[in-house]
Design a protein around this motif. Structure first.
Motif: not given
Length: 734
Positions: A423-425, A427, A563-565, A598, A601, A603, A605
């Protein structure tokens, strides 16, 4: 006078399996079933009951066995959701487990028996380190073995994991999380009876060694069950066989054999069916009077005649009904972008088997939430498989997916999960739907190939393309032979459907269906080698020629995902009281925002159709989560106009002033000459005063980013006038 009940037949049997205690209780519970037991593996407890009807079911030409694996939410201390607050239809996981238990058990019953047999496995307590699925399989084997139901067991089953090259029998929950494979192996005392596997691209040798490790581990439990059976097992009951009379079969075979050979000798299923119709009519015209009230048995004799011919061709002449060699694959075709407005589509054809798969991308919040008794709570990759009646030329109303459809969908899902990007790559949540358009053997593997095409067409950056193929088997005594890419007739009349999916580098999934008691190691090795060569051929010669790699761009109809954190402590600020802030962001930017915590942090979306609006939402969220600093640039919305400048909101609750001198690179006489309320402009933070107020500049953005040059008549020295306290302004007016 009241008496206390005693259980004279109560017995307890104990052993150890993979370092954990295995205990079996019999004779206390379920005394009216043909056989029952309560199995404890660690703290996992499964109750299994077996019942059989005293008389055969009339009008059926198959053995009516049903296996049900029932998950009870109390087993993990949960109250079921929804209105009724009780368990409803079985979960997909429960259906798949029922199939896994059914497959090694069914071939060990006499095929001529027509008595209904029911096996119910009820999960009553769950220790996630001790698989309830394996416990249920062992319990089913024990319950049938000690019952009076005729059966040629026992079997045992185990799961095999692999961590750092070491094989782990019945891995714990923590071990399963890092294992490179999840392979379930069921065995008899001499052969491998069932294989169900998912793996992260393991080699043929790694998979073979895992299967053999599981087979070896099963032998201890088989001896344990045989000991229980010897001590308390009931004598098996006699049953009336509904197999056709030998003389009837020989007479019908002699009459129709040559005509049936001609009818079967074609690669077209439709032609074959048309050729067989007059043969059936001729046989019934001759034998209905000789064998009155035996229409079903006459049809059974014709079926057995076809089976006899196909097996003799294969074993004696190495001849297949469509003329192929044993390792030849039927004609192949692959195509992508078949449908215009979907996110991705792939059409895969192998002979008369054809599957169209459609890929749909959605925000991560579209992931499927799972409410079961295991530790899995969600999944973002979903695969569904549909098998309409028209795919085999029949007319039946659609009643929703059955166990077979659910099983085939799960197999395709398992085959492709290892290549789906994290999902990080990428999303997105993904749903694939395989529509079987035509079926003549191994549609599940066709759906795997079609799904790879659809994913690549959708622009999903999969790690490697996956193909699937099946291998069949014919046995007679010590003789046996395998063939690749079995069609429907070879599946019906053969002994095995060994399905293997994988990339060029390794195996991702296996499912093995048998009609015999089991396979030898040599049979498994040959099937793995043949399917490896075949799937590489499918990839190179067809699939990768249709689409060589995933598309670089997503479909214009797919949602854009960013996506960002953010720091976890800022999540509440982004959401706002009662969700006010996040709702404002979604409404203003026309996007959907999802946040998952998480650790330290959050996440974030953001999904939407317009890329600029998605970026605007990301900027707003970052501005809320990270305090503005001098030099930072933001997209802001003009909220108020004054004679001396414009107020711009860069995030909910964060507003600053763009002085009239900072609106443009040229002199501005009226604020409305440059901006109006509601405009979105990019601004730069020039200063944060002692009270935390923001002084913003649009002019500096135009210079720094757009490269504009200030005009000579601009008063670059004019500074924003400090805002005085309200009381001071009021006193001056006096």
């Amino acid at each position: 006078m009241n008496r206390l009940m005693t259980f004279d037949k109560y017995r307890v049997f104990e052993t150890e399996f993979a370092g954990r205690p295995l205990k079996v209780e019999t004779g206390k519970m379920t005394q009216l079933a043909n056989g029952a037991c309560l199995v404890h593996y660690g703290d996992t407890t499964v109750h299994v009951a077996v019942t059989a009807s005293p008389k055969p079911r009339e009008g059926v030409d198959f053995f009516p066995l049903s296996v049900d694996y029932e998950e009870k939410m109390y087993a993990v201390g949960k109250i079921p959701g929804a209105y009724l607050k009780r368990e409803g239809r079985p979960s997909e996981k429960a259906i798949l487990t029922s199939r896994v238990i059914d497959r090694p058990i069914r071939p060990l019953f006499d095929k001529s028996m027509r008595n209904d047999v029911s096996i119910v496995c009820t999960v009553m307590s769950v220790d996630l380190d001790c698989s309830p699925e394996i416990t249920a399989m062992i319990g089913a084997s024990i319950a049938i073995s000690i019952s009076d139901v005729p059966w040629n067991g026992p079997i045992s089953g185990c799961s095999v994991g692999m961590i750092d090259g070491e094989y782990i029998i019945n891995p714990t929950e923590a071990q399963r999380a890092v294992s490179k494979m999840a392979t379930t192996v069921a065995s008899t005392s001499t052969r491998i009876a069932m294989i169900e596997a998912g793996a992260d691209c393991v080699t043929d040798d790694e998979m073979y060694n895992a299967i053999m490790a599981g087979h070896e581990a099963n032998q201890k439990i088989i001896k344990f069950i045989e000991g229980i059976k010897a001590e308390i097992g009931k004598p098996k009951f006699e049953f009336a066989s509904l197999e056709p009379d030998h003389d009837m079969f020989e007479a019908i075979k002699a009459f129709a054999e040559e005509d049936v050979k001609v009818a079967l000798d074609t690669d077209d299923k439709t032609v074959r069916d048309e050729r067989l119709k007059p043969i059936y009519e001729a046989v019934h015209a001759k034998f209905d009077e000789i064998y009155p009230d035996s229409e079903a048995l006459i049809d059974e004799c014709l079926y057995k005649t076809q089976k006899f011919i196909v097996r003799r061709w294969l074993l004696d002449e190495q001849k297949r009904v469509d003329g192929r060699g044993m390792d030849d694959i039927r004609p192949l075709a692959a195509e992508v972008s078949v449908l215009p407005r979907v996110h991705g589509s792939g059409l895969f054809t192998r002979g008369q088997t054809q599957v169209l798969t459609i890929a749909t991308l959605g925000p991560v919040s579209d992931k499927q939430l799972l409410d079961g008794i295991d530790g899995e709570t969600e999944k973002r990759y979903i695969h569904h498989y549909n098998f309409p009646s028209y795919s085999v030329g029949e007319t039946k109303p659609s009643r929703g997916p059955g166990r077979r459809e659910i099983g085939h969908g799960a197999l395709a899902e398992r085959a492709l999960v290892p290549v789906i990007p994290p999902v990080e790559e990428f999303p997105y949540a993904l749903r694939l739907v395989s529509e079987v358009l035509s079926s003549n053997g191994s549609t599940s593997q066709g759906s795997i190939c079609g799904s790879t095409l659809a994913l690549m067409d959708a622009g999903v950056p999969i790690k490697a393309p996956v193909a699937g193929i099946s291998c069949g088997l014919i046995t007679e005594g010590e003789r046996w032979m395998t063939m690749v890419d079995i069609q429907g007739l070879e599946d019906f009349f053969g002994d095995m459907d060994f399905k293997v999916a994988g990339t060029k580098d390794g195996i991702t999934a296996i499912q093995m269906d048998l009609k015999i008691s089991g396979l030898t190691p040599e049979m498994i090795k040959e099937a793995l080698a043949k399917t490896h060569k075949a799937r590489n051929y499918i990839l190179d010669e067809v699939m990768l020629k249709a689409i060589a790699e995933p598309r670089k761009e997503l479909s214009p109809y797919a949602p854009k995902m960013y996506t960002t954190t953010i720091p976890a402590e800022k999540i509440s600020e982004v959401i706002g009281k009662s969700g006010k802030v996040i709702k404002e962001i979604q409404a203003e930017c026309e996007v959907k925002v999802d946040i998952e915590e998480d650790g330290d942090y959050g996440k974030v979306f953001v999904s939407g159709i317009d890329a600029d609006k998605c970026n605007r939402a990301i900027e707003i969220i970052k501005t809320i989560a990270i305090d503005p600093e001098p030099g930072a640039m933001y997209l802001g919305k003009v909220t108020r106009l004054m004679d001396f400048g414009a107020f711009v909101e860069i995030a909910p609750g964060k507003e600053g002033l763009v002085h009239i001198s900072q609106l443009d690179v040229k002199r501005v006489d009226k604020v409305t000459d440059v901006v109006n309320v509601g405009d979105v402009i990019r601004v730069k933070v020039m200063e944060i005063d002692e009270k935390g107020r923001l002084n913003l500049s649009r002019r500096q953005v135009l210079i720094d980013v757009d490269g504009l040059t200030p005009e000579n008549d601009v008063d670059t020295e004019r500074k924003p006038r400090p805002r005085r306290p309200f009381n001071e302004r009021r006193n001056n007016r006096r």
